[in-house]
Write a protein that holds these residues in place. Sequence first.
Motif, PDB file in Angstrom:
ATOM      1  N   GLU A   7       3.709  22.076 -10.309  1.00 33.08           N
ATOM      2  CA  GLU A   7       2.840  22.436 -11.587  1.00 33.08           C
ATOM      3  C   GLU A   7       3.805  21.786 -12.801  1.00 33.08           C
ATOM      4  O   GLU A   7       3.330  21.225 -13.566  1.00 33.08           O
ATOM      5  N   LYS A   8       5.175  22.197 -12.623  1.00 32.15           N
ATOM      6  CA  LYS A   8       5.893  21.830 -13.654  1.00 32.15           C
ATOM      7  C   LYS A   8       6.237  20.343 -13.998  1.00 32.15           C
ATOM      8  O   LYS A   8       6.331  19.757 -14.712  1.00 32.15           O
ATOM      9  N   LEU A   9       6.333  19.748 -12.527  1.00 31.89           N
ATOM     10  CA  LEU A   9       6.602  18.227 -12.399  1.00 31.89           C
ATOM     11  C   LEU A   9       5.416  17.356 -12.587  1.00 31.89           C
ATOM     12  O   LEU A   9       5.423  16.094 -12.543  1.00 31.89           O
ATOM     13  N   HIS A  10       4.336  18.058 -12.609  1.00 33.84           N
ATOM     14  CA  HIS A  10       3.015  17.358 -12.669  1.00 33.84           C
ATOM     15  C   HIS A  10       2.733  16.353 -11.488  1.00 33.84           C
ATOM     16  O   HIS A  10       2.515  15.323 -11.357  1.00 33.84           O
ATOM     17  N   CYS A  11       3.161  16.847 -10.204  1.00 36.17           N
ATOM     18  CA  CYS A  11       3.052  16.163  -9.061  1.00 36.17           C
ATOM     19  C   CYS A  11       1.932  16.622  -8.146  1.00 36.17           C
ATOM     20  O   CYS A  11       1.634  17.511  -8.218  1.00 36.17           O
ATOM     21  N   GLU A  12       1.135  15.507  -7.416  1.00 36.92           N
ATOM     22  CA  GLU A  12       0.151  15.998  -6.771  1.00 36.92           C
ATOM     23  C   GLU A  12       0.464  16.084  -5.072  1.00 36.92           C
ATOM     24  O   GLU A  12      -0.350  16.493  -4.331  1.00 36.92           O
ATOM     25  N   SER A  13       1.577  15.744  -4.861  1.00 38.78           N
ATOM     26  CA  SER A  13       1.976  15.931  -3.317  1.00 38.78           C
ATOM     27  C   SER A  13       3.472  16.279  -3.482  1.00 38.78           C
ATOM     28  O   SER A  13       4.312  15.945  -4.444  1.00 38.78           O
ATOM     29  N   ARG A  14       3.939  16.735  -2.297  1.00 41.12           N
ATOM     30  CA  ARG A  14       5.336  16.859  -1.834  1.00 41.12           C
ATOM     31  C   ARG A  14       5.959  15.751  -1.924  1.00 41.12           C
ATOM     32  O   ARG A  14       7.219  15.585  -2.162  1.00 41.12           O
ATOM     33  N   VAL A  15       5.394  14.681  -1.480  1.00 41.88           N
ATOM     34  CA  VAL A  15       6.023  13.280  -1.528  1.00 41.88           C
ATOM     35  C   VAL A  15       6.777  12.865  -2.747  1.00 41.88           C
ATOM     36  O   VAL A  15       7.583  12.382  -3.053  1.00 41.88           O
ATOM     37  N   GLN A  16       5.475  13.079  -3.772  1.00 44.38           N
ATOM     38  CA  GLN A  16       5.963  12.808  -5.194  1.00 44.38           C
ATOM     39  C   GLN A  16       6.961  13.574  -5.783  1.00 44.38           C
ATOM     40  O   GLN A  16       7.860  12.830  -6.468  1.00 44.38           O
ATOM     41  N   TYR A  20       0.753  -1.063  -0.103  1.00 43.30           N
ATOM     42  CA  TYR A  20      -0.066  -0.067  -0.023  1.00 43.30           C
ATOM     43  C   TYR A  20       0.867   1.189  -0.015  1.00 43.30           C
ATOM     44  O   TYR A  20       0.291   2.098  -0.021  1.00 43.30           O
ATOM     45  N   LEU A  21       2.143   1.232   0.111  1.00 43.73           N
ATOM     46  CA  LEU A  21       2.860   2.490   0.442  1.00 43.73           C
ATOM     47  C   LEU A  21       2.787   3.332  -0.704  1.00 43.73           C
ATOM     48  O   LEU A  21       2.549   4.599  -0.680  1.00 43.73           O
ATOM     49  N   LEU A  22       3.214   2.684  -2.093  1.00 39.92           N
ATOM     50  CA  LEU A  22       3.499   3.640  -3.224  1.00 39.92           C
ATOM     51  C   LEU A  22       1.984   4.113  -3.689  1.00 39.92           C
ATOM     52  O   LEU A  22       2.100   5.365  -4.018  1.00 39.92           O
ATOM     53  N   PRO A  23       1.065   3.190  -3.735  1.00 42.73           N
ATOM     54  CA  PRO A  23      -0.339   3.762  -4.173  1.00 42.73           C
ATOM     55  C   PRO A  23      -0.628   4.807  -3.286  1.00 42.73           C
ATOM     56  O   PRO A  23      -1.388   5.898  -3.752  1.00 42.73           O
ATOM     57  N   ALA A  24      -0.310   4.872  -2.066  1.00 38.98           N
ATOM     58  CA  ALA A  24      -0.864   5.838  -0.812  1.00 38.98           C
ATOM     59  C   ALA A  24      -0.103   6.993  -1.350  1.00 38.98           C
ATOM     60  O   ALA A  24      -0.654   8.153  -1.098  1.00 38.98           O
ATOM     61  N   LEU A  25       1.045   7.032  -1.424  1.00 38.79           N
ATOM     62  CA  LEU A  25       2.105   8.162  -1.534  1.00 38.79           C
ATOM     63  C   LEU A  25       1.769   8.881  -3.130  1.00 38.79           C
ATOM     64  O   LEU A  25       1.561   9.862  -3.110  1.00 38.79           O
ATOM     65  N   ARG A  26       1.346   8.217  -4.120  1.00 37.56           N
ATOM     66  CA  ARG A  26       0.876   8.614  -5.381  1.00 37.56           C
ATOM     67  C   ARG A  26      -0.600   9.085  -5.300  1.00 37.56           C
ATOM     68  O   ARG A  26      -0.745  10.155  -6.045  1.00 37.56           O
ATOM     69  N   ALA A  27      -1.531   8.888  -4.427  1.00 34.15           N
ATOM     70  CA  ALA A  27      -2.515   9.411  -4.353  1.00 34.15           C
ATOM     71  C   ALA A  27      -2.634  10.488  -3.489  1.00 34.15           C
ATOM     72  O   ALA A  27      -3.443  11.340  -3.265  1.00 34.15           O
ATOM     73  N   GLY A  28      -1.487  11.038  -2.601  1.00 34.57           N
ATOM     74  CA  GLY A  28      -1.265  12.247  -2.147  1.00 34.57           C
ATOM     75  C   GLY A  28      -1.082  12.140  -0.743  1.00 34.57           C
ATOM     76  O   GLY A  28      -0.848  13.361   0.011  1.00 34.57           O
ATOM     77  N   ALA A  29      -0.828  10.819  -0.160  1.00 36.45           N
ATOM     78  CA  ALA A  29      -0.645  10.881   1.394  1.00 36.45           C
ATOM     79  C   ALA A  29       0.978  11.430   1.529  1.00 36.45           C
ATOM     80  O   ALA A  29       1.645  11.319   0.936  1.00 36.45           O
ATOM     81  N   HIS A  30       0.800  11.936   2.939  1.00 37.10           N
ATOM     82  CA  HIS A  30       2.216  12.678   3.275  1.00 37.10           C
ATOM     83  C   HIS A  30       2.780  11.828   4.478  1.00 37.10           C
ATOM     84  O   HIS A  30       3.932  11.855   5.140  1.00 37.10           O
TER      85      HIS A  30
END
Length: 221
Positions: free
Chosen positions: A192-201, A89-99
């Motif tokens: 915005e430039k990196l198309h990231c949804e969270s700081r973790v990403q 669950y780690l990477l799916p959670a981080l990709r979804a925006g978890a911190h």
Amino acid sequence: MIRVLLADDEALVRTGLRLLLQTAPDITVVAEADDGRAAVEACVRLTPDVVLMDVQMPGLDGVGAARELSALPAPPRILMLTTFDAETYLLPALRAGAHGFLLKDAQPGQVLDAVRNTAAGLHALAPEAVNHLVARAAAEPPPTVPPRLPSLTPREREVLVAIADGLSNAQIGRRLSLRVPTVKAHVSRIMEKLHCESRVQAGLLAMRAGLRGEASPTDQV
């Protein structure tokens, strides 16, 4: 005061977490939810600072809820909590925006520290999660610079390195001698430039590209 929303389908778990968090003078529980959909609806109404949320819940699960919460105009910080295999669950959670990501067998002090760090803009990862990320990175081919990174200005690259180091906006400001509003503006442009949804990403992208080595030892806070 850090305002926390608890989301877990087990009432006993929510009760235990609420009692624990209420022992801290700087943390208050503003609401509870028994599934992801209820958590999202409560966040829209109450705008908590941190959502402490189980990964597996009926209906909308924690990963799906994190994805919807991250899309809100004023998203909360999301700290995932689970008894299940961190690697699944780690990477799916981080990709979804978890911190942050904690296991339910974490010690009470670890949970309180994780809530505080998450609210402060830092990343709170269980040791098992960190070990998994390190092992995964070691098994992958040598990093290459993603094509979007050259679009960053030199200052934005410095801010990105600081994000990868897990620094909050205030800490980044101290490292780079910038005002916090200026740091926030840089972070927004980077995302915005990196198309990231969270700081973790964004931080993971920087680590994959080997950018953390760009920070000099004197820059460390």
